[in-house]
Design a protein around this motif. Sequence first.
Motif, PDB file in Angstrom:
ATOM      1  N   GLN A 184       0.814  -1.105  -0.068  1.00 12.81           N
ATOM      2  CA  GLN A 184       0.013  -0.062   0.132  1.00 12.81           C
ATOM      3  C   GLN A 184       0.813   1.254  -0.072  1.00 12.81           C
ATOM      4  O   GLN A 184       1.758   1.721   1.064  1.00 12.81           O
ATOM      5  N   ARG A 185       0.530   1.971  -1.010  1.00 16.73           N
ATOM      6  CA  ARG A 185       1.335   3.321  -1.048  1.00 16.73           C
ATOM      7  C   ARG A 185       0.339   4.396  -0.929  1.00 16.73           C
ATOM      8  O   ARG A 185      -0.407   4.591  -1.973  1.00 16.73           O
ATOM      9  N   PRO A 186       0.482   5.626  -0.040  1.00 17.22           N
ATOM     10  CA  PRO A 186      -0.227   6.552   0.141  1.00 17.22           C
ATOM     11  C   PRO A 186       0.189   7.497  -0.792  1.00 17.22           C
ATOM     12  O   PRO A 186       1.303   7.470  -1.475  1.00 17.22           O
ATOM     13  N   LEU A 187      -0.637   8.621  -0.918  1.00 16.67           N
ATOM     14  CA  LEU A 187      -0.193   9.950  -2.115  1.00 16.67           C
ATOM     15  C   LEU A 187       0.647  10.720  -1.281  1.00 16.67           C
ATOM     16  O   LEU A 187       0.350  11.139  -0.061  1.00 16.67           O
ATOM     17  N   ARG A 188       1.937  10.708  -1.813  1.00 17.85           N
ATOM     18  CA  ARG A 188       2.742  11.563  -1.174  1.00 17.85           C
ATOM     19  C   ARG A 188       3.493  12.226  -2.252  1.00 17.85           C
ATOM     20  O   ARG A 188       3.396  12.213  -3.464  1.00 17.85           O
ATOM     21  N   CYS A 189       4.424  13.239  -1.844  1.00 12.52           N
ATOM     22  CA  CYS A 189       5.331  14.156  -2.945  1.00 12.52           C
ATOM     23  C   CYS A 189       6.337  13.315  -3.518  1.00 12.52           C
ATOM     24  O   CYS A 189       6.791  12.577  -2.666  1.00 12.52           O
ATOM     25  N   SER A 190       6.422  13.442  -4.586  1.00 14.96           N
ATOM     26  CA  SER A 190       7.555  12.679  -5.673  1.00 14.96           C
ATOM     27  C   SER A 190       8.808  13.531  -5.662  1.00 14.96           C
ATOM     28  O   SER A 190       9.571  13.123  -6.473  1.00 14.96           O
ATOM     29  N   SER A 191       8.906  14.877  -4.636  1.00  9.92           N
ATOM     30  CA  SER A 191      10.173  15.432  -5.274  1.00  9.92           C
ATOM     31  C   SER A 191      11.052  15.389  -3.828  1.00  9.92           C
ATOM     32  O   SER A 191      10.057  15.901  -2.906  1.00  9.92           O
ATOM     33  N   CYS A 192      12.124  15.711  -3.766  1.00 12.55           N
ATOM     34  CA  CYS A 192      12.733  15.961  -2.595  1.00 12.55           C
ATOM     35  C   CYS A 192      12.804  17.537  -2.170  1.00 12.55           C
ATOM     36  O   CYS A 192      13.346  17.878  -1.231  1.00 12.55           O
ATOM     37  N   CYS A 193      12.120  18.227  -2.951  1.00  9.89           N
ATOM     38  CA  CYS A 193      11.837  19.716  -2.512  1.00  9.89           C
ATOM     39  C   CYS A 193      10.966  19.633  -1.524  1.00  9.89           C
ATOM     40  O   CYS A 193      11.049  20.679  -0.491  1.00  9.89           O
ATOM     41  N   PHE A 194      10.390  18.734  -0.910  1.00  4.43           N
ATOM     42  CA  PHE A 194       9.381  18.647   0.200  1.00  4.43           C
ATOM     43  C   PHE A 194       9.805  17.409   1.198  1.00  4.43           C
ATOM     44  O   PHE A 194       9.426  16.335   1.016  1.00  4.43           O
ATOM     45  N   PRO A 195      10.797  17.819   1.850  1.00  4.94           N
ATOM     46  CA  PRO A 195      11.458  16.545   2.759  1.00  4.94           C
ATOM     47  C   PRO A 195      10.256  15.986   3.978  1.00  4.94           C
ATOM     48  O   PRO A 195      10.823  14.966   4.525  1.00  4.94           O
ATOM     49  N   CYS A 196       9.209  16.797   4.012  1.00  7.69           N
ATOM     50  CA  CYS A 196       8.532  16.377   5.112  1.00  7.69           C
ATOM     51  C   CYS A 196       7.237  15.703   4.586  1.00  7.69           C
ATOM     52  O   CYS A 196       6.413  14.877   5.227  1.00  7.69           O
ATOM     53  N   CYS A 197       7.262  15.131   3.180  1.00  2.56           N
ATOM     54  CA  CYS A 197       6.226  14.482   2.648  1.00  2.56           C
ATOM     55  C   CYS A 197       6.596  13.462   1.552  1.00  2.56           C
ATOM     56  O   CYS A 197       6.302  13.548   0.545  1.00  2.56           O
ATOM     57  N   LEU A 198       7.994  12.642   1.932  1.00  2.00           N
ATOM     58  CA  LEU A 198       8.540  11.850   0.932  1.00  2.00           C
ATOM     59  C   LEU A 198       7.652  10.569   0.886  1.00  2.00           C
ATOM     60  O   LEU A 198       6.998  10.243   1.538  1.00  2.00           O
ATOM     61  N   GLN A 199       8.085   9.641  -0.132  1.00  2.00           N
ATOM     62  CA  GLN A 199       7.409   8.501  -0.432  1.00  2.00           C
ATOM     63  C   GLN A 199       7.543   7.592   0.646  1.00  2.00           C
ATOM     64  O   GLN A 199       8.582   7.108   1.385  1.00  2.00           O
ATOM     65  N   GLU A 200       6.530   6.759   0.933  1.00  2.00           N
ATOM     66  CA  GLU A 200       6.462   5.449   1.703  1.00  2.00           C
ATOM     67  C   GLU A 200       5.431   4.392   1.238  1.00  2.00           C
ATOM     68  O   GLU A 200       4.802   4.472   0.368  1.00  2.00           O
ATOM     69  N   LEU A 201       6.081   3.191   1.714  1.00  2.00           N
ATOM     70  CA  LEU A 201       5.194   2.022   1.319  1.00  2.00           C
ATOM     71  C   LEU A 201       5.109   0.944   2.374  1.00  2.00           C
ATOM     72  O   LEU A 201       5.969   0.858   3.126  1.00  2.00           O
ATOM     73  N   GLU A 202       3.892   0.574   2.678  1.00  2.00           N
ATOM     74  CA  GLU A 202       3.704  -0.464   3.683  1.00  2.00           C
ATOM     75  C   GLU A 202       3.603  -1.912   3.107  1.00  2.00           C
ATOM     76  O   GLU A 202       2.772  -1.792   2.194  1.00  2.00           O
ATOM     77  N   VAL A 203       4.109  -2.694   3.612  1.00  2.00           N
ATOM     78  CA  VAL A 203       4.093  -4.020   3.161  1.00  2.00           C
ATOM     79  C   VAL A 203       3.553  -4.904   3.986  1.00  2.00           C
ATOM     80  O   VAL A 203       3.782  -5.049   5.455  1.00  2.00           O
ATOM     81  N   GLN A 204       2.316  -5.747   3.802  1.00  2.00           N
ATOM     82  CA  GLN A 204       1.568  -6.233   4.561  1.00  2.00           C
ATOM     83  C   GLN A 204       1.571  -7.915   4.298  1.00  2.00           C
ATOM     84  O   GLN A 204       1.557  -8.348   3.112  1.00  2.00           O
ATOM     85  N   ALA A 205       1.854  -8.881   5.208  1.00  2.00           N
ATOM     86  CA  ALA A 205       2.071 -10.402   4.951  1.00  2.00           C
ATOM     87  C   ALA A 205       1.616 -11.090   6.106  1.00  2.00           C
ATOM     88  O   ALA A 205       2.489 -11.124   7.116  1.00  2.00           O
ATOM     89  N   PRO A 206       0.298 -11.873   6.245  1.00  3.96           N
ATOM     90  CA  PRO A 206      -0.771 -11.573   5.075  1.00  3.96           C
ATOM     91  C   PRO A 206      -1.363 -10.209   4.866  1.00  3.96           C
ATOM     92  O   PRO A 206      -0.910  -9.624   5.874  1.00  3.96           O
ATOM     93  N   PRO A 207      -2.188  -9.987   4.154  1.00  2.00           N
ATOM     94  CA  PRO A 207      -3.104  -8.940   4.022  1.00  2.00           C
ATOM     95  C   PRO A 207      -3.366  -8.415   5.551  1.00  2.00           C
ATOM     96  O   PRO A 207      -4.371  -9.192   6.117  1.00  2.00           O
ATOM     97  N   GLY A 208      -3.301  -7.178   6.000  1.00  2.00           N
ATOM     98  CA  GLY A 208      -3.879  -7.009   7.105  1.00  2.00           C
ATOM     99  C   GLY A 208      -2.988  -6.672   8.212  1.00  2.00           C
ATOM    100  O   GLY A 208      -3.229  -5.992   9.301  1.00  2.00           O
ATOM    101  N   THR A 209      -1.800  -7.344   7.984  1.00  2.00           N
ATOM    102  CA  THR A 209      -0.688  -7.596   9.208  1.00  2.00           C
ATOM    103  C   THR A 209       0.627  -6.942   8.558  1.00  2.00           C
ATOM    104  O   THR A 209       1.426  -7.660   7.723  1.00  2.00           O
ATOM    105  N   PRO A 210       1.005  -5.710   8.892  1.00  2.00           N
ATOM    106  CA  PRO A 210       2.213  -5.280   8.612  1.00  2.00           C
ATOM    107  C   PRO A 210       3.458  -5.796   8.836  1.00  2.00           C
ATOM    108  O   PRO A 210       3.438  -6.284  10.086  1.00  2.00           O
ATOM    109  N   VAL A 211       4.350  -6.179   7.933  1.00  2.00           N
ATOM    110  CA  VAL A 211       5.647  -6.756   8.571  1.00  2.00           C
ATOM    111  C   VAL A 211       6.682  -5.621   8.024  1.00  2.00           C
ATOM    112  O   VAL A 211       7.933  -6.223   8.228  1.00  2.00           O
TER     113      VAL A 211
END
Length: 303
Positions: free
Chosen positions: A160-187
């Motif tokens: 799951q990837r939320p909507l974030r800024c794609s440029s380093c001009c905005f260091p407070c809102c950089l990219q992030e991805l959550e990995v769940q395995a199984p679905p619903g359980t973050p690992v």
Amino acid sequence: LPANKPAPAPGFPNVNYASGNEFPYAPGTYQVVTDAGGYGFQVQPMGVPAGLAVPPIQNQPSVKEGTIWMPVPCPLPNCPPGLEYLTQIDQILIHQQIELLEILTGFETNNKYEIKNTLGQRVYFAAEDNDCCTRNFCGPSRPFTLRIIDNLGHEVITLQRPLRCSSCCFPCCLQELEVQAPPGTPVGYVVQSWHPCLPKFTIQNEKRMDILKIIGPCVVCSCCADIHFEVKSVDETASVGRISKQWSGLVKEAFTDADNFGITFPMDLDVKMKAVMIGACFLIDFMFFEHVRDNQQRTGVWQ
């Protein structure tokens, strides 16, 4: 038959196939992988003698609709269901499927990927779950849910990837991805780290503790060569693995956004971290190698 010659073995009309000379073939058609070194592979039928009935060999690659899947491993303790495959491999090949509608119309479609081992056997299949408006208005920066399915049809990993800024001009809102395995359980999580020149990411476990670092090149430009993102220890002194965007050829690179990736990691690395590294590969693909409407890809952290 002459008295000194034994009777032919069952299923063999030739008298030269006497008892003890049979081959343990079961009736039917066998499937053989050829050209397993690349992403594509062919299935070539081989005829075998019929008439010999033997029990089927367990834990063999299965063939579904012309695709050879990796054998299903046995369940393991303390391993999320479906990640047992990752305990047996130290390299993953990811091949994005070419979408004809996207080529002809320029209309962004949901991405689909085959995830294979080095023998060309499919380990997982990944598909983006997104709506039309989000894909075409947000482009490569779009939020998404990516579902990874095993050869039994079970969803074993969810990205799951939320909507974030794609440029380093905005260091407070950089990219992030959550990995769940199984679905619903973050690992684990993949978090972009601010850097003025280099693409840098941190791999975290489910408790948000830093486990690994990913460092890319200053210029992320695919031009007749592979592009490597090095996976390192937290202090960045030891190399742990690599995520590589592989050159696919001039025509494919110019007219499609279907990419090939290779991931290497230690065999004994925690399977949860292996799953997070796969998630990092997909995030890198969307950030740097998904074409925008003018068919130009990002070349660094500023563009």
